[in-house]
Every structure is written in C-alpha cells, then in structure tokens.
Design a protein around this motif. Structure first.
Motif, PDB file in Angstrom:
ATOM      1  N   GLY A  19       9.725  30.886  25.381  1.00 62.67           N
ATOM      2  CA  GLY A  19      10.119  29.488  25.510  1.00 62.67           C
ATOM      3  C   GLY A  19      11.252  29.660  26.454  1.00 62.67           C
ATOM      4  O   GLY A  19      12.259  28.884  26.445  1.00 62.67           O
ATOM      5  N   CYS A  20      11.263  30.614  27.181  1.00 62.89           N
ATOM      6  CA  CYS A  20      12.547  30.939  28.181  1.00 62.89           C
ATOM      7  C   CYS A  20      12.513  29.903  29.362  1.00 62.89           C
ATOM      8  O   CYS A  20      11.487  29.905  30.009  1.00 62.89           O
ATOM      9  N   VAL A  21      13.852  29.414  29.510  1.00 58.26           N
ATOM     10  CA  VAL A  21      13.794  28.171  30.543  1.00 58.26           C
ATOM     11  C   VAL A  21      14.693  29.026  31.650  1.00 58.26           C
ATOM     12  O   VAL A  21      15.759  29.605  31.280  1.00 58.26           O
ATOM     13  N   VAL A  22      14.113  29.132  33.019  1.00 57.63           N
ATOM     14  CA  VAL A  22      14.854  29.937  33.837  1.00 57.63           C
ATOM     15  C   VAL A  22      16.110  29.074  34.510  1.00 57.63           C
ATOM     16  O   VAL A  22      16.221  27.864  34.255  1.00 57.63           O
ATOM     17  N   ALA A  23      17.000  29.686  35.163  1.00 56.00           N
ATOM     18  CA  ALA A  23      17.995  28.909  36.006  1.00 56.00           C
ATOM     19  C   ALA A  23      17.543  28.041  36.810  1.00 56.00           C
ATOM     20  O   ALA A  23      16.556  27.992  37.487  1.00 56.00           O
ATOM     21  N   LEU A  24      18.318  26.707  36.808  1.00 52.61           N
ATOM     22  CA  LEU A  24      17.705  25.725  37.631  1.00 52.61           C
ATOM     23  C   LEU A  24      18.380  25.873  39.055  1.00 52.61           C
ATOM     24  O   LEU A  24      19.639  26.385  39.387  1.00 52.61           O
ATOM     25  N   ASN A  25      17.587  25.468  39.992  1.00 53.08           N
ATOM     26  CA  ASN A  25      18.097  25.399  41.580  1.00 53.08           C
ATOM     27  C   ASN A  25      18.074  24.180  41.891  1.00 53.08           C
ATOM     28  O   ASN A  25      16.998  23.173  41.729  1.00 53.08           O
ATOM     29  N   CYS A  26      19.383  23.655  42.233  1.00 54.95           N
ATOM     30  CA  CYS A  26      19.314  22.261  43.054  1.00 54.95           C
ATOM     31  C   CYS A  26      19.204  22.295  44.571  1.00 54.95           C
ATOM     32  O   CYS A  26      20.012  23.266  45.116  1.00 54.95           O
ATOM     33  N   VAL A  51      14.613  28.363  21.810  1.00 49.40           N
ATOM     34  CA  VAL A  51      15.123  29.712  21.531  1.00 49.40           C
ATOM     35  C   VAL A  51      13.937  30.572  22.537  1.00 49.40           C
ATOM     36  O   VAL A  51      12.934  30.244  22.774  1.00 49.40           O
ATOM     37  N   LYS A  52      14.455  31.917  22.382  1.00 50.27           N
ATOM     38  CA  LYS A  52      13.486  32.876  23.161  1.00 50.27           C
ATOM     39  C   LYS A  52      12.477  33.358  22.427  1.00 50.27           C
ATOM     40  O   LYS A  52      11.460  33.681  23.013  1.00 50.27           O
ATOM     41  N   SER A  53      12.390  33.452  21.214  1.00 54.20           N
ATOM     42  CA  SER A  53      11.400  33.825  20.166  1.00 54.20           C
ATOM     43  C   SER A  53      11.339  32.949  18.977  1.00 54.20           C
ATOM     44  O   SER A  53      12.406  32.261  18.621  1.00 54.20           O
ATOM     45  N   PHE A  54      10.124  32.801  18.490  1.00 52.36           N
ATOM     46  CA  PHE A  54       9.877  32.151  17.446  1.00 52.36           C
ATOM     47  C   PHE A  54      10.704  32.779  16.278  1.00 52.36           C
ATOM     48  O   PHE A  54      10.866  31.876  15.207  1.00 52.36           O
ATOM     49  N   SER A  55      10.954  33.936  16.156  1.00 61.30           N
ATOM     50  CA  SER A  55      11.430  34.463  15.087  1.00 61.30           C
ATOM     51  C   SER A  55      12.980  34.447  15.153  1.00 61.30           C
ATOM     52  O   SER A  55      13.859  34.855  14.334  1.00 61.30           O
ATOM     53  N   GLU A  56      13.670  34.163  16.321  1.00 55.23           N
ATOM     54  CA  GLU A  56      14.758  33.877  16.423  1.00 55.23           C
ATOM     55  C   GLU A  56      15.513  32.614  15.803  1.00 55.23           C
ATOM     56  O   GLU A  56      15.019  31.454  16.589  1.00 55.23           O
ATOM     57  N   PRO A  57      16.417  32.396  15.037  1.00 57.89           N
ATOM     58  CA  PRO A  57      17.022  31.246  14.582  1.00 57.89           C
ATOM     59  C   PRO A  57      17.951  30.507  15.452  1.00 57.89           C
ATOM     60  O   PRO A  57      18.700  31.164  16.299  1.00 57.89           O
ATOM     61  N   ILE A  91      20.890  25.882  24.516  1.00 62.15           N
ATOM     62  CA  ILE A  91      19.519  26.206  24.958  1.00 62.15           C
ATOM     63  C   ILE A  91      19.223  27.170  25.707  1.00 62.15           C
ATOM     64  O   ILE A  91      19.910  27.550  26.653  1.00 62.15           O
ATOM     65  N   ALA A  92      18.488  28.368  25.180  1.00 63.06           N
ATOM     66  CA  ALA A  92      18.544  29.540  25.629  1.00 63.06           C
ATOM     67  C   ALA A  92      17.769  29.533  26.900  1.00 63.06           C
ATOM     68  O   ALA A  92      16.763  28.813  27.319  1.00 63.06           O
ATOM     69  N   GLY A  93      18.554  30.368  27.922  1.00 63.68           N
ATOM     70  CA  GLY A  93      18.073  30.612  29.248  1.00 63.68           C
ATOM     71  C   GLY A  93      18.457  29.428  30.165  1.00 63.68           C
ATOM     72  O   GLY A  93      18.112  29.694  31.402  1.00 63.68           O
ATOM     73  N   LEU A  94      18.907  28.498  29.783  1.00 65.19           N
ATOM     74  CA  LEU A  94      19.177  27.157  30.708  1.00 65.19           C
ATOM     75  C   LEU A  94      20.658  27.698  31.203  1.00 65.19           C
ATOM     76  O   LEU A  94      21.682  27.666  30.604  1.00 65.19           O
ATOM     77  N   VAL A 135      23.776  12.452  25.102  1.00 67.75           N
ATOM     78  CA  VAL A 135      24.430  13.665  24.789  1.00 67.75           C
ATOM     79  C   VAL A 135      24.990  14.480  25.951  1.00 67.75           C
ATOM     80  O   VAL A 135      24.309  14.127  27.044  1.00 67.75           O
ATOM     81  N   TYR A 136      25.810  15.522  25.840  1.00 65.74           N
ATOM     82  CA  TYR A 136      26.298  16.081  26.956  1.00 65.74           C
ATOM     83  C   TYR A 136      25.492  17.394  27.119  1.00 65.74           C
ATOM     84  O   TYR A 136      25.444  18.225  25.989  1.00 65.74           O
ATOM     85  N   LEU A 137      25.304  17.690  28.251  1.00 59.58           N
ATOM     86  CA  LEU A 137      24.709  18.992  28.557  1.00 59.58           C
ATOM     87  C   LEU A 137      25.466  19.703  29.639  1.00 59.58           C
ATOM     88  O   LEU A 137      25.808  19.252  30.837  1.00 59.58           O
ATOM     89  N   TYR A 138      25.914  21.249  29.323  1.00 55.93           N
ATOM     90  CA  TYR A 138      26.810  21.740  30.197  1.00 55.93           C
ATOM     91  C   TYR A 138      25.821  22.764  31.086  1.00 55.93           C
ATOM     92  O   TYR A 138      24.817  23.097  30.720  1.00 55.93           O
ATOM     93  N   ASN A 139      26.500  23.386  32.115  1.00 51.83           N
ATOM     94  CA  ASN A 139      25.648  24.512  32.960  1.00 51.83           C
ATOM     95  C   ASN A 139      25.456  25.540  32.282  1.00 51.83           C
ATOM     96  O   ASN A 139      24.407  26.465  32.958  1.00 51.83           O
ATOM     97  N   THR A 140      25.892  25.984  31.113  1.00 51.60           N
ATOM     98  CA  THR A 140      25.559  27.113  30.340  1.00 51.60           C
ATOM     99  C   THR A 140      24.522  27.034  29.291  1.00 51.60           C
ATOM    100  O   THR A 140      24.088  27.749  28.578  1.00 51.60           O
TER     101      THR A 140
END
Length: 474
Positions: A19-26, A51-57, A91-94, A135-140
């Motif tokens: 479920g890793c989301v890559v960096a966004l390109n604008c 998350v990156k893995s189903f086993s990761e909380p 959000i992992a990887g975003l 909700v607020y979403l940051y670039n990290t």
C-alpha cells in the motif's frame, strides 16, 4: 536488461502489496494540479489503511479539550460535555514538494481519506455533534483531524455527600473495530497541558466546575485480541451555593423555629397549633424543592437523610406536645405511674436532662382513726349514761346525735382528702414525666442541630481540601 525489468516488477509488486503511495508530482503550483495528483494517487486508496505493511500498526496521536460542561444527570447516571477531539496520523509514503505544488498544507474532504474508527466507549446517546467535512493534509503525509463532539456518556455518580460531591467521569477513546496490532493510540499532549487549555476555553459557568483532567493508557483485553486506547478522567466538582441557599438554610430556619417552640408552655394549645403549622410549611418546602434533590437507585444523599430526620423530629415534637397537653388536663383520671416507668423516667432520665428530683413534703398528716383521748366521749359511755337516766331526763341525746353526724362527716372528709392527696401525687408524677420527655426531646433537638451543622461544615471544607491536595490546586 532482463534483470532491470525484473527488479522493476518486484518493486511495483512490493509497493502494491504494502500500500505504499509514491511522492506526488504536480504539473504546476496550482490547486487544480495538486488535486489532480490526489485523484490519481491518493483518493483511490481511501479504502486501505495507510501503512506500508499489513503487519505494521498505524500510530494515532490524540488530544482532547473540554470546551463545555453541559449537564450531569444523577438519575440517568450520565455526563454531557462538549469536547474538541484532535486526531493525527501519517499516510505512509505520501509527500509532495512544497515549491512544485505551491503549498505545504491543504484541506480535503474527510470522505476522500481513510479515517480511523476512534469512538468513545462510554457513549450512550445518538451523536448529534456538529459536522466538520474537512481535514488538513500536509506535504509530509501528516493528517490533522480536529472536530467538536457533543458527548453523552455514562458516569458512575456518587452523590452521598451532595451538594458537596466531587465526581470522576472517564472518557475512553479507542478504535471500535481495529485491534492494537492495527491501530495504536498515543497521547499528543500531557494531561496538565490539556487541563490548562480546557480552563482557558471553557465557557460554561453552571453548576459544575472542572477541577482537573487525568489521562492514562488503557488496553481492553478480549478473547480475539486487545484494543489500544486512551482514557481521560474528568474531575468535576459541584458548586454548592445554590443548594445551600435554597435547601439547607431554609430547612435550618424551620428546625430552629421548632426548637424555640419548646419555650412555649407545654400545656398551651397554641404550642401544638404552632408546631402543626411548622410541619405543614416544612412539607410544602420539601415538595417545592423536590426537583433539586438528586434521585438514584444506588445510594441516598446525606442531605435527604438530614431532611428525613428533621421531619421526624418535628412530628415527634408535635406528638410529645399532644401527650403533655393530655397529661395536664386528664392526668387526674390516670392510674398510678408504673414502678418501672417511675424509675426509668423520674430517676434516670431526669438526671440526664438536669431536672432536680421531687422534694419530699414536710407536711404532717393527722390521723383521724382515733380521736384524742378525753376530747370526745365515746358513744358506748354515752349509752351507759343515758341508760341510767330516765327517758325524760336525758339531755345528752341531742349531743350524741350530733356527735354521730360529726363522726360520719369527718370520715367522709378523710376519705375525700385521701383520694385528693393520692390523685395529686399521681397527677404530679405524670406531669413530671411529661416535663422530662419535653426536656429530653429539646436536648435531642439541640444535639441534632449542632451535629448537623458541624457535619455540613466539615464535609464542605474537607471536600475542597481533598480536591486541592489531590490535584495540586492552590
């Protein structure tokens, strides 16, 4: 070349599985370009836990701020408060570049993201909280979710010391479905910081005062797993001035009036009428103030016990007044006082109420059984004398008749005097019993009022002192 393709496929598969989301390109630093990137890379994955893995909380930071205390229902054992709930997670990887996309923070609809199912375990009513759609979403990849919640929660209320009671109500925030292996809850700020901010923003100045806020990590263990949560303890103290002015002071006034009614003569009819008026007024007072008294099935407030005893003493004083009045007007017809009652009341209780014992009289009773010798001629001698004198010459016959009449009259007078003295003694003993009972009840009144006043003051002072010591309030 084949190795490079294989490595690329492995990376793609690994990214999809985790479920890793890559960096966004604008394409440009405009809102349209950033939201196009969201539509392409972020929003389609809102059904998955970020998350990156189903086993990761997923770690969620939470903090709450109490904005208002809306009410406490003793009968329903519930607490209604308005709080501001702040949830934060990543959000992992975003990520995206601030200069490339034109901003480091953007507000997006809540429905477009995966949102944790954090609920309050003590919630007991329909959620009518104001709806906040964004909700607020940051670039990290950091998500900032802040929203108000109107909470109607269960709270075990202890009202024995009402209206000087202090309540401890808990609010447990934990996921409704996800186990601790999927979502872990953490505190973002300390309980001291939360309490300081709550005192600053708290707008309600009603019956309840926020004394302190405590927080602790909680874990709910079940058969299939465990839940991670944060429990906040709201320490609330009731402001007792309303109840002191409207309940305690009027009740003490009525009890004091009934106390001073003992200064009226015990045999007076006005005393019983005055006490009856006080009982009627006290009953009306309790009926009017019944809505202010808490009602629970678990325990009885000490104030209710105070009112019940006060009413019982008023009724007892009225019955005692009726008893004394009846003694004053009808004691002459009573049978003599039983020995055990005379000993119990006139010997022991009279000493307790500081009533001096009855002094014995120094009056000498003259016995009329045998008149003094030589003062009156016996009737037998008079008959002998009259037998020796001819019938026509008996001048003592009228004297003898008069003496016989005088003897009968003296005997009747003696009997009446004996009855009179015996009745006076019985009446006096019954009246003394009434006086002892009257003084005893008066003493009970004084002890009860003094004890109640000292108890109320001590509970008031100690409740405030315990709260200040336990929570470090100056």
């Amino acid at each position: 070349m084949t190795g490079v393709k294989t490595a690329g496929l492995i990376c793609i598969c690994f990214s999809l599985l985790h479920g890793c989301v890559v960096a966004l390109n604008c394409t440009s630093p405009t809102p349209e370009a950033l939201f196009d990137a969201f539509e392409k890379e972020l929003f389609p994955r809102k059904l998955l836990r970020p998350v990156k893995s189903f086993s990761e909380p997923l770690n969620i930071n939470i903090t709450v701020t109490v904005a208002g205390i809306l009410g406490v229902q003793e009968k329903a054992q519930s607490l209604t408060v308005l709080i501001w709930q702040l949830l934060e997670w990543d959000i992992a990887g975003l990520s995206w570049d601030e200069e490339e996309c034109g901003t480091s923070r953007v507000s997006i609809p809540r429905e477009k993201l995966w949102v944790p199912d954090v609920q309050i375990s003590e919630f007991m009513d329909e959620d009518v909280s104001p709806h906040t759609p964004y909700v607020y979403l940051y670039n990290t990849g950091h998500v900032y979710d802040d929203r108000p919640i109107r909470v109607v929660s269960t709270c075990r209320l202890v009202i024995y010391t009402f209206p000087f009671d202090v309540q401890n109500c808990s609010l447990t925030f934990e996921p409704y479905l996800h186990f601790a292996g999927d979502i872990r809850m953490f505190q973002r700020r300390t309980s001291e910081e939360i309490f300081t901010e709550s005192k600053q923003v708290l707008q309600t100045k009603g019956e309840w005062e926020l004394v302190d806020i405590k927080a602790s990590q909680s874990t709910l263990e079940i058969i299939d797993g465990s839940y991670s949560g944060i429990t906040y303890y709201l320490i609330l103290r009731r402001r007792p001035i309303l109840y002191v002015v409207n309940l305690l002071i009027p009740s003490c006034f009525l009890i004091t009036l009934d106390l001073f009614s003992f200064l009226l003569p015990p045999h007076s009819v006005d005393r019983s009428a005055f006490k009856m008026t006080l009982i009627l007024g006290y009953t009306v007072f309790l009926l009017i103030m019944n809505d202010l008294l808490p009602v629970t099935g678990g325990s009885t407030p000490l104030m209710n016990v105070f009112f019940c005893i006060s009413f019982a003493l008023m009724v007892a004083s009225l019955l005692e007044t009726v008893f004394i009045t009846n003694i004053h007007f009808s004691s002459s017809e009573y049978s003599p006082v039983p020995h055990w009652l005379r000993v119990l009341v006139l010997r022991y209780l009279a000493v307790i109420v500081c009533l001096p014992p009855i002094k014995k009289t120094n009056r000498i009773t003259v016995c009329l059984h045998q008149p003094p010798r030589g003062s009156i001629i016996p009737s037998k001698d008079l008959q002998n004398i009259s037998s020796n004198i001819p019938p026509e010459k008996t001048p003592l016959d009228p004297v003898l008749d008069e003496l016989k009449k005088l003897s009968r009259d003296l005997t009747a007078i003696r009997v009446q005097m004996d009855k009179h003295f015996q009745g006076s003694k019985t009446q006096q003993e019954w009246e003394m019993i009434g006086i002892v009972v009257d003084r005893l009840l008066f003493g009970l009144y004084v002890v009860f009022i003094s004890f109640s006043f000292i108890t109320i003051v001590l509970i008031w002072v100690l409740s405030n002192l315990d709260v200040h010591i336990a929570h470090g309030i100056p």
